[in-house]
Scaffold this motif. Sequence first.
Motif, PDB file in Angstrom:
ATOM      1  N   ARG A 101      -2.094  -2.937   7.168  1.00 29.43           N
ATOM      2  CA  ARG A 101      -1.763  -4.265   6.639  1.00 29.43           C
ATOM      3  C   ARG A 101      -1.791  -4.268   5.116  1.00 29.43           C
ATOM      4  NH1 ARG A 101      -3.776  -6.685  11.540  1.00 29.43           N
ATOM      5  NH2 ARG A 101      -5.939  -6.258  10.990  1.00 29.43           N
ATOM      6  N   ALA A 102      -2.797  -3.601   4.538  1.00 31.47           N
ATOM      7  CA  ALA A 102      -2.925  -3.574   3.078  1.00 31.47           C
ATOM      8  C   ALA A 102      -1.722  -2.903   2.433  1.00 31.47           C
ATOM      9  CB  ALA A 102      -4.212  -2.854   2.678  1.00 31.47           C
ATOM     10  N   VAL A 103      -1.277  -1.776   2.983  1.00 34.28           N
ATOM     11  CA  VAL A 103      -0.123  -1.072   2.428  1.00 34.28           C
ATOM     12  C   VAL A 103       1.117  -1.948   2.521  1.00 34.28           C
ATOM     13  CG1 VAL A 103       1.402   0.917   2.709  1.00 34.28           C
ATOM     14  CG2 VAL A 103      -1.073   1.219   2.852  1.00 34.28           C
ATOM     15  N   ARG A 104       1.289  -2.614   3.652  1.00 30.79           N
ATOM     16  CA  ARG A 104       2.452  -3.483   3.812  1.00 30.79           C
ATOM     17  C   ARG A 104       2.411  -4.648   2.826  1.00 30.79           C
ATOM     18  NH1 ARG A 104       2.331  -3.460  10.421  1.00 30.79           N
ATOM     19  NH2 ARG A 104       3.711  -1.666  10.733  1.00 30.79           N
ATOM     20  N   ARG A 105       1.235  -5.226   2.634  1.00 36.50           N
ATOM     21  CA  ARG A 105       1.104  -6.358   1.710  1.00 36.50           C
ATOM     22  C   ARG A 105       1.429  -5.928   0.281  1.00 36.50           C
ATOM     23  NH1 ARG A 105      -1.796 -10.966   2.681  1.00 36.50           N
ATOM     24  NH2 ARG A 105      -2.773 -10.826   0.630  1.00 36.50           N
ATOM     25  N   VAL A 106       0.888  -4.795  -0.116  1.00 36.52           N
ATOM     26  CA  VAL A 106       1.131  -4.312  -1.481  1.00 36.52           C
ATOM     27  C   VAL A 106       2.615  -4.012  -1.681  1.00 36.52           C
ATOM     28  CG1 VAL A 106       0.742  -2.363  -3.010  1.00 36.52           C
ATOM     29  CG2 VAL A 106      -1.187  -3.481  -1.945  1.00 36.52           C
ATOM     30  N   ALA A 107       3.228  -3.389  -0.680  1.00 39.97           N
ATOM     31  CA  ALA A 107       4.658  -3.082  -0.785  1.00 39.97           C
ATOM     32  C   ALA A 107       5.488  -4.348  -0.894  1.00 39.97           C
ATOM     33  CB  ALA A 107       5.102  -2.258   0.425  1.00 39.97           C
ATOM     34  N   ALA A 108       4.981  -5.447  -0.334  1.00 40.88           N
ATOM     35  CA  ALA A 108       5.690  -6.727  -0.393  1.00 40.88           C
ATOM     36  C   ALA A 108       5.365  -7.508  -1.662  1.00 40.88           C
ATOM     37  CB  ALA A 108       5.339  -7.566   0.832  1.00 40.88           C
ATOM     38  N   GLY A 109       4.548  -6.915  -2.537  1.00 41.09           N
ATOM     39  CA  GLY A 109       4.239  -7.563  -3.804  1.00 41.09           C
ATOM     40  C   GLY A 109       3.041  -8.463  -3.783  1.00 41.09           C
ATOM     41  N   GLU A 110       2.170  -8.320  -2.781  1.00 42.58           N
ATOM     42  CA  GLU A 110       0.985  -9.162  -2.682  1.00 42.58           C
ATOM     43  C   GLU A 110      -0.247  -8.347  -3.027  1.00 42.58           C
ATOM     44  OE1 GLU A 110       0.711 -11.169   1.084  1.00 42.58           O
ATOM     45  OE2 GLU A 110       2.880 -11.079   1.352  1.00 42.58           O
ATOM     46  N   ALA A 111      -1.236  -9.013  -3.649  1.00 43.00           N
ATOM     47  CA  ALA A 111      -2.518  -8.357  -3.890  1.00 43.00           C
ATOM     48  C   ALA A 111      -3.277  -8.220  -2.580  1.00 43.00           C
ATOM     49  CB  ALA A 111      -3.348  -9.153  -4.893  1.00 43.00           C
ATOM     50  N   ARG A 126       4.418 -15.273 -16.887  1.00 38.44           N
ATOM     51  CA  ARG A 126       4.126 -15.688 -18.256  1.00 38.44           C
ATOM     52  C   ARG A 126       3.030 -14.836 -18.893  1.00 38.44           C
ATOM     53  NH1 ARG A 126       3.996 -21.806 -19.929  1.00 38.44           N
ATOM     54  NH2 ARG A 126       4.054 -20.618 -21.878  1.00 38.44           N
ATOM     55  N   LEU A 127       2.029 -14.462 -18.095  1.00 38.75           N
ATOM     56  CA  LEU A 127       0.908 -13.692 -18.627  1.00 38.75           C
ATOM     57  C   LEU A 127       1.148 -12.188 -18.538  1.00 38.75           C
ATOM     58  CD1 LEU A 127      -1.979 -15.796 -17.027  1.00 38.75           C
ATOM     59  CD2 LEU A 127      -1.208 -15.856 -19.416  1.00 38.75           C
ATOM     60  N   GLU A 128       2.277 -11.797 -17.925  1.00 38.91           N
ATOM     61  CA  GLU A 128       2.630 -10.381 -17.751  1.00 38.91           C
ATOM     62  C   GLU A 128       1.527  -9.625 -17.020  1.00 38.91           C
ATOM     63  OE1 GLU A 128       3.721  -8.808 -21.565  1.00 38.91           O
ATOM     64  OE2 GLU A 128       5.586  -9.940 -21.646  1.00 38.91           O
ATOM     65  N   LEU A 129       1.104 -10.204 -15.894  1.00 40.49           N
ATOM     66  CA  LEU A 129       0.072  -9.604 -15.067  1.00 40.49           C
ATOM     67  C   LEU A 129       0.663  -9.236 -13.710  1.00 40.49           C
ATOM     68  CD1 LEU A 129      -2.893 -12.014 -15.919  1.00 40.49           C
ATOM     69  CD2 LEU A 129      -2.448  -9.736 -16.872  1.00 40.49           C
ATOM     70  N   ASN A 130      -0.088  -8.431 -12.967  1.00 42.20           N
ATOM     71  CA  ASN A 130       0.417  -7.909 -11.695  1.00 42.20           C
ATOM     72  C   ASN A 130      -0.001  -8.724 -10.480  1.00 42.20           C
ATOM     73  OD1 ASN A 130       1.677  -5.036 -12.248  1.00 42.20           O
ATOM     74  ND2 ASN A 130      -0.124  -5.221 -13.549  1.00 42.20           N
ATOM     75  N   ASN A 131      -1.178  -9.349 -10.535  1.00 41.46           N
ATOM     76  CA  ASN A 131      -1.678 -10.043  -9.357  1.00 41.46           C
ATOM     77  C   ASN A 131      -2.693 -11.113  -9.743  1.00 41.46           C
ATOM     78  OD1 ASN A 131      -4.369  -8.707  -9.461  1.00 41.46           O
ATOM     79  ND2 ASN A 131      -3.172  -6.882  -8.974  1.00 41.46           N
ATOM     80  N   ARG A 132      -3.087 -11.914  -8.774  1.00 49.77           N
ATOM     81  CA  ARG A 132      -3.954 -13.060  -9.027  1.00 49.77           C
ATOM     82  C   ARG A 132      -5.351 -12.645  -9.456  1.00 49.77           C
ATOM     83  NH1 ARG A 132      -3.124 -16.587  -4.489  1.00 49.77           N
ATOM     84  NH2 ARG A 132      -5.096 -17.656  -4.826  1.00 49.77           N
ATOM     85  N   VAL A 133      -5.776 -11.454  -9.062  1.00 47.55           N
ATOM     86  CA  VAL A 133      -7.099 -10.994  -9.479  1.00 47.55           C
ATOM     87  C   VAL A 133      -7.128 -10.767 -10.993  1.00 47.55           C
ATOM     88  CG1 VAL A 133      -8.858  -9.220  -9.191  1.00 47.55           C
ATOM     89  CG2 VAL A 133      -7.526  -9.977  -7.237  1.00 47.55           C
ATOM     90  N   GLN A 134      -6.035 -10.246 -11.540  1.00 48.12           N
ATOM     91  CA  GLN A 134      -5.967 -10.076 -12.989  1.00 48.12           C
ATOM     92  C   GLN A 134      -5.999 -11.426 -13.701  1.00 48.12           C
ATOM     93  OE1 GLN A 134      -2.453  -7.517 -13.509  1.00 48.12           O
ATOM     94  NE2 GLN A 134      -3.840  -5.916 -14.187  1.00 48.12           N
TER      95      GLN A 134
END
Length: 246
Positions: free
Chosen positions: A138-148, A227-235
């Motif tokens: 699930r984690a690999v699929r989520r990351v591939a889909a652009g989700e943290a 806008r913040l040029e970040l990759n995910n919500r954790v950043q």
Amino acid sequence: MAGVTSPAGSAGPPDATGPADAAAPPVRVLIVDDDALVRAGLSMILGGLPDLAVVGEAADGGEVPAAVAAYAPDVVLMDIRMPRVDGLTATEALRAQPHPPEVLVLTTFDADEQVLRALRAGAAGFLLKDTPPAEIVRAVRRVAAGEATLSPTVTRTLIAHVTAAAPGPVGPDPRRERALRLLTGLSERERQVAVALGRGHTNAEIAGELFMSVATVKAYVSRLLTRLELNNRVQVALLVHDAGLV
């Protein structure tokens, strides 16, 4: 390099993680770990599913640039502790390149400074090495889909760890100044969403707190990342913490 493609006929877990899209090409995965048994186990977990393909392996962070060039992975599973070039250094170098693959760090710890450094560098999340196979898929699929791949609970744990570990600045704090400068450029509503992310709130919790729909919250999160040029919500959460807003 430590290895190449996944062996034919390797068995993965039962596909209880959702149906694969037969029309889409498989997600290409590169496994980077100095432990051959870990690499073999991950290859078995991921290699038997129609929508995932283990295209290569590497045994050290120093092999990552050549492996990425050779195999063009969509997702890199990156061990943190390796004998020559560690996964943190490799992640930072990789994410600094144009159009890099997503990175999932592999670790035995769920809240240490090394994980935080990887997330600041742009890793999409982390997996504990004892994560159940279906969760890894699930984690690999989520990351591939652009989700943290961090739950709000894990986000809260990481932020709490930063708060407990970081002493107050004695003089000028460049990280805090940068965070404040970036957040000052946001609209009031964007700042409210960013602060809610910093508290580890889910989209549903933010929607209830700010009287928005969940779809609107998702749109704001996407806008913040752009806008913040970040990759995910954790950043975003870490940036809010750096600014001293949570």
